[in-house]
Design an enzyme around this catalytic site. Structure first.
Site, PDB file in Angstrom:
ATOM      1  CG  ASP A 152      63.645  71.249  52.162  1.00 56.56           C
ATOM      2  OD1 ASP A 152      63.164  72.040  51.102  1.00 56.56           O
ATOM      3  OD2 ASP A 152      64.985  71.265  52.387  1.00 56.56           O
ATOM      4  CG  ASP A 201      57.559  60.116  40.640  1.00 57.68           C
ATOM      5  OD1 ASP A 201      57.142  59.061  41.351  1.00 57.68           O
ATOM      6  OD2 ASP A 201      58.943  59.494  39.963  1.00 57.68           O
ATOM      7  CE1 TYR A 251      61.899  62.037  37.783  1.00 58.27           C
ATOM      8  CE2 TYR A 251      59.651  61.807  37.222  1.00 58.27           C
ATOM      9  CZ  TYR A 251      60.933  62.128  38.184  1.00 58.27           C
ATOM     10  OH  TYR A 251      60.915  61.722  39.532  1.00 58.27           O
ATOM     11  CE  LYS A 253      66.347  72.466  48.313  1.00 51.65           C
ATOM     12  NZ  LYS A 253      66.078  72.351  49.601  1.00 51.65           N
ATOM     13  CG  ASP A 298      54.669  56.873  45.003  1.00 49.48           C
ATOM     14  OD1 ASP A 298      53.610  57.081  44.524  1.00 49.48           O
ATOM     15  OD2 ASP A 298      55.879  56.057  45.240  1.00 49.48           O
TER      16      ASP A 298
END
Ligand code: NAD
Length: 354
Positions: free
Chosen positions: A221, A245, A138, A189, A249
Site C-alpha cells: 500500500d 500486476d 493467480y 504485505k 501498470d
C-alpha cells in the site's frame, strides 16, 4: 543470436517490422543474428486453428530469445477460451517457464509532458519492476466459488509461494540491480500475509549473496503511494504476481505513453520473451501510425538481458533518444511543434540514427 519473431495481430505486424530492420542493420555490421518468423494469436488461429501451433512453440523453444508484437482482436472475442489469442501467449509463457517479468518505467526528458504528473516528479524517471509471473494467488490451489455451511455463496483463492519460487525471482532481481544502481526494494504485505512473510525472509537470505546491493522492504500500500509521490526514490522493485500486476501498470502510466514501454519475461537461464506492454490496438491497425518504439526498445532489452550485448542495447536506446531529440513523434506522443511521422518513418529514423 537465435531469435524467434512472432508479430501476432493488429499493429503487431507493423511494429515488429521496424524492430526487424534494426536487427538487419546489426546483422549487416557482422553481428551473428539469425531470426525466423512464426504465427501466434489470432493469425495463428486463422491459419492453423490454434493460437499457439506446435510449430510456433518449437521455434520459440529452439530460439534463445523471442520478439513478440501483440495478440488479440475483437473478431476472436467470441471464440471458446482455449482458442482465444491471449491463451496462445499465456501458454507460451507457461511452456517456457518465464517466471520473471521485467517492466521498466523510463521517461525520456523529451516526453515529460506526456505524463499526468508534474515534470519535477517524473523527469528522468528510470525504474525497473521485476514481477514474479507464474505463481501467487493467480495460480494457487484450491480456488473456486462454493456454498459455505451457512448456505451462502463464497469465492476463495489461495495465495501461495514456495521458497524456491521466491528465491529464483530474487536472484533475477538482484542481478538486475547489479547492472543498475544496486538498489532493490522488495514489496510485500508481511504485516498481514504469511506468504509474504516467507517472501521477505527469503529476500533477506538471498541478499547475502549480493553484498553490493542495498535491499529495502516496503508494504504494497505504501509502495502504491510512493510511486506517485516520489517515484524517483526507486531503482529496482521486486514483488509477487498480484502486487506486481498492479504496481507495474501504475508505474507505466507515470510515463504517460503506452507506445514507448518495452518488457521482458525471463526464465532461469536468461532466455526471454520480449514484447511491448501494449496490445494489438485494433483501432489503429493497418494505418501505419502505431508507435514502434516500445518494440524497438524491447529488442534493446533482449540485447542486454539475453545476449549480454550491452553495447548494442545502448546503441538502440541512444538512437531512440536522438530521434525523439530531433522532435520526431508518432501520433500517440505528438505535441505541437513536433514533426508527425508514421510507423515506418519512425523506423527509418531509428535505423539512420544507429
Ligand atoms: P491496447 O494496448 O491494444 O490499446 C489501448 C490504446 O492505446 C488504444 O487506443 C491504442 O490505439 C493505443 N495504443 C496501443 N499501442 C499503441 C502504439 N504502439 N502506438 C500508438 N497507440 C497505441 O489495449 P486494448 O485496446 O485494451 O486491447 C486491444 C487488443 O489487444 C485486445 O484484443 C486485447 O486483448 C489485446 N491485448 C494484448 C496484449 C498482448 O499481446 N500482450 C496486451 C494487452 C491487450
Amino acid at each position: 543470436m537465435k531469435i524467434a519473431v512472432l508479430p501476432g495481430d493488429g499493429i503487431g505486424q507493423e511494429i515488429v517490422k521496424e524492430a526487424v530492420r534494426v536487427m538487419e542493420a546489426f546483422r549487416s555490421e557482422g553481428y551473428p543474428i539469425e531470426f525466423e518468423f512464426a504465427s501466434i494469436g489470432g493469425k495463428a488461429f486463422d491459419e492453423a486453428g490454434d493460437p499457439l501451433p506446435d510449430s510456433t512453440l518449437k521455434l520459440a523453444r529452439d530460439a534463445q530469445a523471442i520478439l513478440l508484437g501483440a495478440v488479440g482482436g475483437v473478431q476472436y472475442d467470441s471464440l471458446p477460451r482455449p482458442k482465444r489469442p491471449e491463451q496462445g501467449l499465456l501458454r507460451l509463457r507457461k511452456e517456457l517457464a518465464l517466471f520473471a517479468n521485467l517492466r521498466p518505467a523510463l521517461l525520456y526528458p523529451e516526453l515529460v509532458s506526456a505524463s499526468t504528473l508534474k515534470p519535477e516528479i517524473v523527469a528522468n524517471l528510470d525504474i525497473m519492476i521485476v514481477r514474479e509471473l507464474t505463481g501467487d494467488i493467480y495460480f494457487g490451489q484450491p480456488r473456486g466459488i462454493r456454498v459455505n455451511p451457512a448456505g451462502e455463496r463464497e469465492g476463495f483463492n489461495t495465495m501461495v509461494y514456495s521458497e524456491p519460487e521466491v528465491r529464483r525471482v530474487a536472484h533475477t532481481a538482484f542481478k538486475i540491480a547489479m547492472k543498475r544502481k544496486c538498489k532493490l526494494c522488495s514489496v510485500d504485505k508481511m504485516n498481514v500475509l504469511e506468504t509474504t512473510e516467507l517472501w521477505r525472509e527469503t529476500m533477506i537470505e538471498v541478499s547475502k549473496e549480493y553484498p553490493e546491493v542495498s535491499l529495502t522492504h516496503m508494504y504494497v500500500d505504501n509502495a502504491a503511494m510512493q510511486l506517485v509521490r516520489n517515484p524517483k526514490q526507486f531503482d529496482v522493485i521486486v514483488t509477487g504476481n498480484m502486487f506486481g500486476d498492479i504496481l507495474s501498470d501504475e508505474a507505466s502510466m507515470l510515463t504517460g505513453s503506452i507506445g514507448m514501454l518495452p518488457s521482458a519475461s525471463l526464465d532461469a537461464q536468461g532466455k526471454g520473451l520480449y514484447e511491448p506492454i501494449h496490445g494489438s490496438a485494433p483501432d489503429i491497425a493497418g494505418k501505419n501510425i502505431a508507435n514502434p518504439l516500445a518494440t524497438i526498445l524491447s529488442l534493446a532489452m533482449m540485447m542486454r538481458y539475453t545476449f549480454a550485448e550491452e553495447r548494442l542495447a545502448g546503441r538502440i536506446e541512444h538512437a531512440v533518444r536522438q530521434v525523439l531529440g530531433k522532435g520526431l513523434r508518432t501520433s500517440d506522443i505528438f505535441e505541437s511543434g513536433a514533426t508527425l511521422v508514421s510507423t515506418s518513418q519512425m523506423g527509418d529514423a531509428v535505423v539512420a540514427a544507429l
